[in-house]
Design a protein around this motif. Structure first.
Motif, mmCIF file in Angstrom:
data_model
loop_
_atom_site.group_PDB
_atom_site.id
_atom_site.type_symbol
_atom_site.label_atom_id
_atom_site.label_comp_id
_atom_site.label_asym_id
_atom_site.label_seq_id
_atom_site.Cartn_x
_atom_site.Cartn_y
_atom_site.Cartn_z
ATOM 1 N N TRP A 1 7.284 0.234 3.011
ATOM 2 C CA TRP A 1 6.500 1.442 3.288
ATOM 3 C C TRP A 1 5.662 1.240 4.550
ATOM 4 O O TRP A 1 5.566 2.129 5.397
ATOM 5 N N GLY B 1 15.486 -3.991 1.202
ATOM 6 C CA GLY B 1 14.896 -2.710 1.573
ATOM 7 C C GLY B 1 15.081 -2.408 3.056
ATOM 8 O O GLY B 1 15.370 -1.266 3.434
ATOM 9 N N SER C 1 8.120 -3.399 -1.817
ATOM 10 C CA SER C 1 8.012 -1.944 -1.660
ATOM 11 C C SER C 1 6.865 -1.581 -0.735
ATOM 12 O O SER C 1 6.996 -0.700 0.128
ATOM 13 N N MET D 1 12.509 2.345 -3.145
ATOM 14 C CA MET D 1 11.691 1.514 -4.040
ATOM 15 C C MET D 1 12.265 1.353 -5.442
ATOM 16 O O MET D 1 12.277 0.234 -5.982
#
Length: 304
Positions: free
Chosen positions: A249, A36, A245, A279
């Motif tokens: 964030w 990510g 995720s 995500m």
């Protein structure tokens, strides 16, 4: 009936190998966080490219009493030479490609220099006479800077013509290298997660070998036997993806939007929407990895 049995087997498998399940969750979480982060870093690089490249200027530096580059011979550009350069920029040849341009004299250059290096001791070593006067040019299409080089660089009084994008390319090359490094680390971590998932599934199957033997004796299909083990891997990987995720964030919300955007207000940064966009990929990667690793592991065990 079968669904209830499968779900009970999944819960039993997770509880029996709780420590290994926690290990899967943590390894998946860390590896997907790297994935990510790499996605967000690349999105940031692309966003900054689009923002800064459109605003990059071409600088036409004029000769000073100290410059020897270009056609300079330690003689400052004269008023006639400045007029000739300005007329060339306003000519019908270059005008369609230039959005706007302006002239910066030594006093303006020195004032900007003082603002830029306000906290540096180098300010005390520089005087207005050392800084070149400059024509700053904004192009309609920044990629057509070569036209300015060809038309201006050979004129008398011009020390050099510099495209600011050349400086940006070096910065973005470093950022891209960081992004690729994060991808490489994420790949290694995903491999470790896949091996750990496979090992956990084999241990779970071994701990229930009597139950599996009975199920095979009563005619249960391999797919029915495999399903609880695959679901165990999916549950653990999904938990890891959820944590990853939440982490990316938080990085965007707290660090990027909360700190960097205030520290560097002139720079455009990614938004939390970019984190949300990444995500689904994290969940797909984590769950897909778990399905493949679990299925291969339990299939090999049943064939043994």
């Amino acid at each position: 009936m079968r669904l209830g049995f499968v779900l009970r087997e999944v819960v039993a498998g997770l509880s029996r190998n709780l420590s290994m399940v926690v290990s899967i969750v943590l390894v998946t979480f860390i590896s997907l966080t790297f994935v990510g982060t790499a996605i967000l870093l690349q999105a940031q690089v692309n966003q900054m490219k689009n923002y800064w490249f459109d605003r990059a200027q071409v600088a036409v530096y004029l000769c000073t009493d100290f410059s020897t580059l270009g056609g300079c011979d330690q003689v400052a550009a004269s008023a006639d030479q400045k007029t000739a350069i300005e007329q060339r920029l306003e000519s019908s040849t270059l005008d369609p490609y230039i959005e706007r341009f302006y002239f910066e004299d030594r006093d303006q250059a020195f004032a900007n220099f003082q603002d830029q290096f306000a906290d540096s001791a180098v300010v005390d070593l520089v005087s207005p006479e050392l800084l070149p006067e400059t024509f700053w040019i904004n192009l309609v299409d920044p990629q057509q800077s070569e036209l300015i080089f060809e038309a201006i660089s050979g004129l008398p009084g011009v020390e050099s013509v510099v495209d600011q994008r050349s400086y940006l390319d070096q910065i973005f090359a470093l950022l891209n290298a960081g992004s690729l490094t994060a991808v490489a680390v994420a790949g290694l971590m995903l491999l470790a997660a896949a091996l750990l998932i496979a090992t956990t599934i084999r241990l779970s199957a071994f701990s229930r070998r009597r139950e599996l033997a009975i199920m095979r004796l009563v005619g249960a299909s391999n797919r029915f036997i495999q399903t609880p083990f695959v679901l165990e891997g999916i549950v653990a990987a999904a938990l890891g993806a959820a944590l990853a995720s939440l982490t990316i964030w938080g990085i965007v919300r707290v660090f990027v939007q909360g700190y960097l955007s205030e520290a560097l207000p002139a720079t455009v940064f990614i938004q939390t929407s970019d984190a949300f966009a990444a995500m689904p990929f994290l969940f797909a990667t984590g769950i897909g990895l778990a399905v493949v690793a679990s299925y291969v592991s339990i299939t090999r065990y049943l064939r043994a």
